[in-house]
Structures are given as structure tokens and as C-alpha cells.
Design an enzyme around this catalytic site. Structure first.
Site, PDB file in Angstrom:
ATOM      1  N   LYS A  53      81.673   3.655   0.342  1.00 15.39           N
ATOM      2  CA  LYS A  53      80.569   3.192  -0.507  1.00 15.39           C
ATOM      3  C   LYS A  53      80.831   1.761  -0.980  1.00 15.39           C
ATOM      4  O   LYS A  53      79.932   0.920  -0.973  1.00 15.39           O
ATOM      5  CB  LYS A  53      80.392   4.149  -1.698  1.00 15.39           C
ATOM      6  CG  LYS A  53      79.846   5.505  -1.255  1.00 15.39           C
ATOM      7  CD  LYS A  53      79.949   6.582  -2.323  1.00 15.39           C
ATOM      8  CE  LYS A  53      79.519   7.929  -1.732  1.00 15.39           C
ATOM      9  NZ  LYS A  53      79.670   9.068  -2.666  1.00 15.39           N
ATOM     10  N   GLN A  97      82.086  10.588  -8.362  1.00 13.30           N
ATOM     11  CA  GLN A  97      82.376  11.325  -7.130  1.00 13.30           C
ATOM     12  C   GLN A  97      82.763  12.767  -7.469  1.00 13.30           C
ATOM     13  O   GLN A  97      83.655  13.003  -8.280  1.00 13.30           O
ATOM     14  CB  GLN A  97      83.516  10.608  -6.387  1.00 13.30           C
ATOM     15  CG  GLN A  97      83.780  11.120  -5.002  1.00 13.30           C
ATOM     16  CD  GLN A  97      82.642  10.856  -4.016  1.00 13.30           C
ATOM     17  OE1 GLN A  97      82.020   9.795  -4.029  1.00 13.30           O
ATOM     18  NE2 GLN A  97      82.360  11.834  -3.172  1.00 13.30           N
ATOM     19  N   ASP A 120      72.702   8.898  -7.483  1.00 16.63           N
ATOM     20  CA  ASP A 120      72.928  10.146  -6.739  1.00 16.63           C
ATOM     21  C   ASP A 120      71.769  11.122  -6.941  1.00 16.63           C
ATOM     22  O   ASP A 120      71.634  12.086  -6.195  1.00 16.63           O
ATOM     23  CB  ASP A 120      74.217  10.841  -7.239  1.00 16.63           C
ATOM     24  CG  ASP A 120      75.405  10.588  -6.324  1.00 16.63           C
ATOM     25  OD1 ASP A 120      75.193  10.160  -5.173  1.00 16.63           O
ATOM     26  OD2 ASP A 120      76.549  10.835  -6.768  1.00 16.63           O
TER      27      ASP A 120
END
Ligand code: NAP
Length: 294
Positions: A53, A97, A120
Site C-alpha cells: 500500500k 490493518q 477501507d
């Protein structure tokens, strides 16, 4: 019947390329999108994803900040970090994460992220907006799958899509995206999981089968309909002594056998994975654009 290989790397490159004009327009207005990624602990797969990322941001010239916290980080310390990122004007997208260590409540952390920075799209506010068909952001993996299907002109309208798996990250949002009204959706969706009866029979009804179970080579040739389209979301590490790393990645679909029966298939690796990163970049650009309208 000729087989079409659904190449996620090509489509992801197109999605990323298309962001350049939007980035240019933002920079003219004095804004460069910034993504902050927080990772707690030392799960090796998480660190691989986080690096990918960060590199994707850098390739686009976007600001990338990675916060690596030790596994003993308390929930309060993590929530404080989220608060400071919420307040940081250089940061437009925040993601934490997953998975988090067991002493941290994932829901609390997700709900602490400002929904307008929740790239997200895991915050219940964004899940709700997705469900009613008015999203701020769509979660990257299922949005990437929808984009892949559209790029390859795979018709979803009126088709029966079977989604294998009901996780909050893939299965449930996938179903809710494809059941919406409109292009790239309008599908009749079945969601199957570990308690479903006659799974093979369900899968054989699918015009489009999306496999997200996390079990290597789970979908066999006798579970797919002749001429159907198969999307493999699985990314599973299996031991491989011949590889330098000691493992290799395989999907949830028995690709070699399934490809003989279907009209189109996405491989793993090289299918959904690159799309997830590209869609995350798109969400971060969108978050920066939205920040100028506030
Ligand atoms: P997950 O949270 O473990 O969910 C797995 C789902 O599969 C669950 O709903 C589970 O059912 C179902 N399942 C497990 N065993 C089954 C069986 N024998 N029969 C039918 N259903 C079964 O996994 P996830 O996060 O959704 O991820 C799935 C896969 O996609 C993993 O390989 C992951 O690495 C990969 N993934 C890839 C990307 C990418 O960008 N490429 C992104 C996310 C995930 P229950 O709910 O009944 O337990």
C-alpha cells in the site's frame, strides 16, 4: 469455448493511471492525498500488504505514512493514534490493518476512524451507506471485483451470482454491492458459507461464482457450471520448499481444472489482489477530493 483470463494487473494499472488527472487537479488546489496505515504487531502477511500500500502511494506521488506499533500497544494508545490521524489535515485516508491483536477490540478501532477518512469503508456508517446504495467509499476488495467484471464486460444484470464466504471484508459487502440497482450490479445474489447445505449444488447454479473462503483450491471443477465466470479472491500461503520464501500463494479455486469448464476466470495471484490496492488508492483520492468540499 475460448477462455478469457481476467487480468487484475492490467485493470489495476488502468485504474491507477486514471487517477493521475484527478491528482493533478488536487495539487493545483494545494492538496496532495495522504494515506496513513496503522499496523499493530508482527503478522508477516500484514506487513507485506502494508508495504504494498505504501509503495502504491509513492508511485502516485501521494503522501504515505506507515505507523508500525508493537503488539503490546494498548487499545487506548491505538485509539489516541486514530484521534490524532483524524485531526491531521495532511491525512485524508486512514486504515488500520486487520487482524489486530486479541486484546484490542477491532470494532472500537474501526468506529473511531472519521467516516470521511475511512478508505477501507469498514465503519458502520459506511457499511450502512453502501447498503442503501449511496456510498461514500466502497470497500476495496469487493469494489475491485465489481470493476474487474465491468472492465471485462461480464454482464451482472439478472445473473445469478454466488458469493462463497460471508466475511465483513469480502463476502457481505460483495453481495450488497452486486444486489444494488444499476450498472455492474442488478444481480440475483446468493451468499453461501460454512453452514450452507449442498454447497457444490449452489455453486453449480452460479453464472458468476466469487470464491472468498480462504481454503486453498477449495472450488473444484465439479462445483462450477459450464461457461460460467469465476472470480478467485483467495490468497493462501502454502508450504513450498522450492520457493526462496518457503511458501507460495494459491487461490481458493483449483485453477488448472476449473479453467477447462468456464468462460472466464481470474487467477490468484494476479486477479483480485492488485485491484484491491488500486481501489484503495482511488478511495484515498476521493477522500482528498471530499475534504476540499467540506
Ligand atoms: P474469512 O473472514 O476467514 O471468511 C471466510 C468465509 O468462508 C466465512 O464466511 C466462512 O464461513 C466461509 N467458509 C470457510 N470454510 C468454508 C467451507 N468449508 N464451506 C463454505 N464456506 C466456508 O476470510 P476473508 O477475509 O473473507 O478472506 C477470504 C479469502 O480471501 C482469504 O484467502 C483471504 O486471504 C482472501 N482475501 C484476499 C484479498 C485480496 O485483496 N486479494 C482481500 C481480502 C481477503 P463462516 O462464516 O460460516 O465461518
Amino acid at each position: 469455448m475460448s477462455l478469457r483470463l481476467i487480468n487484475g494487473r492490467d485493470v489495476a494499472a488502468q485504474v491507477t493511471e486514471a487517477l493521475n488527472d484527478r491528482l493533478q487537479a488536487l495539487r493545483v488546489q494545494g492538496t496532495n492525498p495522504g494515506l496513513a496505515v496503522v499496523v499493530v504487531g508482527d503478522d508477516p502477511a500484514s506487513h507485506v500488504y502494508v508495504r504494498m500500500k505504501g509503495k502504491a502511494c509513492e508511485r502516485l506521488g501521494m503522501l504515505s505514512r506507515t505507523h508500525i506499533l508493537p503488539s503490546v500497544t494498548s487499545e487506548d494508545e491505538l485509539l489516541d493514534m486514530i484521534d490524532s490521524l483524524n485531526a491531521d489535515v495532511e491525512i485524508h485516508g486512514i486504515l488500520c490493518q486487520l487482524p489486530l491483536p486479541p486484546h484490542i477490540d477491532e470494532r472500537k478501532v474501526i468506529e473511531r476512524i472519521d467516516p470521511h477518512k475511512d478508505v477501507d469503508a469498514f465503519h458502520p456508517y459506511n457499511v450502512g451507506r453502501m447498503l442503501i446504495g449511496d456510498p461514500l467509499f466502497l470497500p476495496a476488495t469487493p469494489a475491485g471485483i465489481q470493476r474487474l467484471l465491468m472492465s471485462y464486460d461480464v454482464e451482472t444484470r439478472g445473473k445469478h451470482v454466488v458469493v462463497l464466504g460471508r466475511s465483513n471484508i469480502v463476502g457481505k459487502p460483495m453481495a450488497s454491492i452486486l444486489m444494488q440497482k444499476g450498472d455492474g450490479a442488478d444481480a440475483t445474489v446468493t451468499v453461501a458459507h460454512s453452514r450452507s447445505k449442498d454447497l457444490a449444488g449452489l455453486c453449480r447454479q452460479a453464472d458468476i461464482l466469487i470464491a472468498a473462503v480462504g481454503i486453498p483450491l477449495f472450488v473444484k471443477a465439479d462445483m462450477v457450471k459450464e461457461g460460467s465466470v469465476v472470480i478467485d479472491v483467495g490468497t493462501n500461503r502454502v508450504d513450498d520448499a522450492t520457493s526462496d520464501k518457503g511458501y507460495r500463494l494459491v487461490g481458493d479455486v483449483d485453477f488448472d481444472n476449473v479453467k477447462e469448464k468456464v468462460s472466464a476466470i481470474s487467477p490468484s495471484p494476479g486477479g483480485v489482489g492488485p485491484m484491491t490496492i488500486a481501489m484503495l488508492m482511488e478511495n484515498t483520492v476521493k477522500a482528498a477530493e471530499m475534504s476540499l468540499r467540506h
